[in-house]
Scaffold this active site. Structure first.
Site, PDB file in Angstrom:
ATOM      1  N   ARG A  15       1.537 -10.794   5.774  1.00  0.00           N
ATOM      2  CA  ARG A  15       2.841 -10.842   5.868  1.00  0.00           C
ATOM      3  C   ARG A  15       3.426 -10.237   7.018  1.00  0.00           C
ATOM      4  O   ARG A  15       4.837 -10.406   7.458  1.00  0.00           O
ATOM      5  CB  ARG A  15       3.522 -10.113   4.586  1.00  0.00           C
ATOM      6  CG  ARG A  15       3.327 -10.668   3.286  1.00  0.00           C
ATOM      7  CD  ARG A  15       3.914  -9.961   2.088  1.00  0.00           C
ATOM      8  NE  ARG A  15       3.563 -10.387   0.887  1.00  0.00           N
ATOM      9  CZ  ARG A  15       3.906  -9.994  -0.302  1.00  0.00           C
ATOM     10  NH1 ARG A  15       5.118  -9.225  -0.182  1.00  0.00           N
ATOM     11  NH2 ARG A  15       3.539 -10.334  -1.492  1.00  0.00           N
ATOM     12  N   PRO A  23       0.893  -1.353  -0.075  1.00  0.00           N
ATOM     13  CA  PRO A  23      -0.067  -0.043   0.126  1.00  0.00           C
ATOM     14  C   PRO A  23       0.748   1.247  -0.051  1.00  0.00           C
ATOM     15  O   PRO A  23       1.730   1.312   0.800  1.00  0.00           O
ATOM     16  CB  PRO A  23      -0.843  -0.021   1.323  1.00  0.00           C
ATOM     17  CG  PRO A  23      -0.808  -1.577   1.741  1.00  0.00           C
ATOM     18  CD  PRO A  23       0.611  -2.205   1.040  1.00  0.00           C
ATOM     19  N   GLU A  24       0.629   2.123  -0.947  1.00  0.00           N
ATOM     20  CA  GLU A  24       1.254   3.348  -0.891  1.00  0.00           C
ATOM     21  C   GLU A  24       0.332   4.486  -0.587  1.00  0.00           C
ATOM     22  O   GLU A  24      -0.760   4.391  -0.056  1.00  0.00           O
ATOM     23  CB  GLU A  24       1.728   3.544  -2.418  1.00  0.00           C
ATOM     24  CG  GLU A  24       2.759   2.399  -2.705  1.00  0.00           C
ATOM     25  CD  GLU A  24       3.290   2.695  -4.143  1.00  0.00           C
ATOM     26  OE1 GLU A  24       2.931   3.539  -4.983  1.00  0.00           O
ATOM     27  OE2 GLU A  24       4.053   1.712  -4.723  1.00  0.00           O
TER      28      GLU A  24
END
Length: 271
Positions: free
Chosen positions: A110, A2-3
């Site tokens: 993750r 995600p940016e």
């Protein structure tokens, strides 16, 4: 990963549900994220009011009565509003339970995300204090970028992804903005003229804002707070389009490696 657009989409999605609400409890199913979730977080948060939800770079800041809850989505994290009866999935590591019964659920397959607490002045926190300028703020203009790049003997692509210079412009959006500005990703940052910096800043702002309006990019794990994907990936001009025709000139999009990341560009449109 995600940016900035995905984090901002997340912020906008949760604000109506969390603003001015009180925290009833915290459920920690797995505390082993990038940094351990504080053991006493439930004790700290119970009864606190969420008075604001801000974003700094890719950090979400839940401003509470006596401090700030810091959340980072890491590489695969997402936040969703769910009801109490919603089934818990394998990677649902954290719940923020509100007094009205609603739940903010953090999922992170993750486990590179973070959930931290700070009772100090939040912008002095070690994770935030050295961050660069926000790309969507008014003070980020061509002159600002030109000044920051003058001593940078690195490529413009790598400079844009340096959070000490400007925050939140990850790989996808650096590729897209450089295309729209007509700048080759290998261009030496210190050689970019003021006029080209003006054009690049405009492209950065437009690219990020368009991505936010499209709900961000969903390539792997990212979903919005309602569980639906973003759609900006359907509008890519160069990212992930190696060997496909440029949407502007028809030339073949090329791919190369820069700083362990893939760069995509049009050899004709970007100089």
């Amino acid at each position: 990963m995600p940016e900035l657009p995905e984090v901002e989409v997340t912020r906008q999605g949760i604000v109506p549900h969390l603003l001015n609400q009180h925290i009833a409890s915290v459920v920690v199913r797995n505390s082993h994220l990038r940094w351990p979730i504080p053991d006493d977080l439930n004790e700290i948060l119970v009864g606190q009011e969420i008075v604001a939800i801000a974003r700094r770079a890719k950090y979400l800041l839940f401003i509470c009565s006596t401090g700030t809850l810091i959340i980072h989505l890491g590489m695969s994290g997402s936040l969703r509003m769910v009801l109490a009866q919603h089934p818990v999935q394998k990677h649902d590591h954290f719940d923020l339970v509100l007094a009205n019964g609603a739940i903010l659920r953090f999922r992170d397959p993750r486990r590179f995300g973070a959930i931290l607490w700070s009772s100090e002045e939040i912008m002095r926190h070690p994770l935030l204090a050295q961050l660069g300028v926000e790309p969507l703020c008014a003070s980020f203009d061509g002159k600002c970028l030109h000044t920051k790049l003058r001593q940078r003997n690195t490529s413009i692509k790598e400079a844009l992804m340096n959070n000490r210079i400007v925050v939140g412009i990850g790989n996808i959006y650096a590729n897209e903005a450089l295309f729209h500005a007509g700048v080759h990703p290998r261009t030496l940052a210190s050689k970019l003229s003021l006029s080209r910096c003006d054009k690049l800043v405009s492209a950065i702002k437009t690219t990020l804002q368009t991505a936010i309006e499209a709900g961000g990019s969903s390539l792997r794990d990212f979903v919005k707070t309602d569980g639906n994907p973003g759609y900006f990936q359907q509008q890519y001009w160069v990212y992930g389009r190696a060997n496909q025709p440029c949407r502007s000139c028809g030339s073949k999009i090329e791919k190369m490696r820069q700083g362990q990341r893939s760069s995509f560009y049009c050899p004709k449109c970007q100089k």
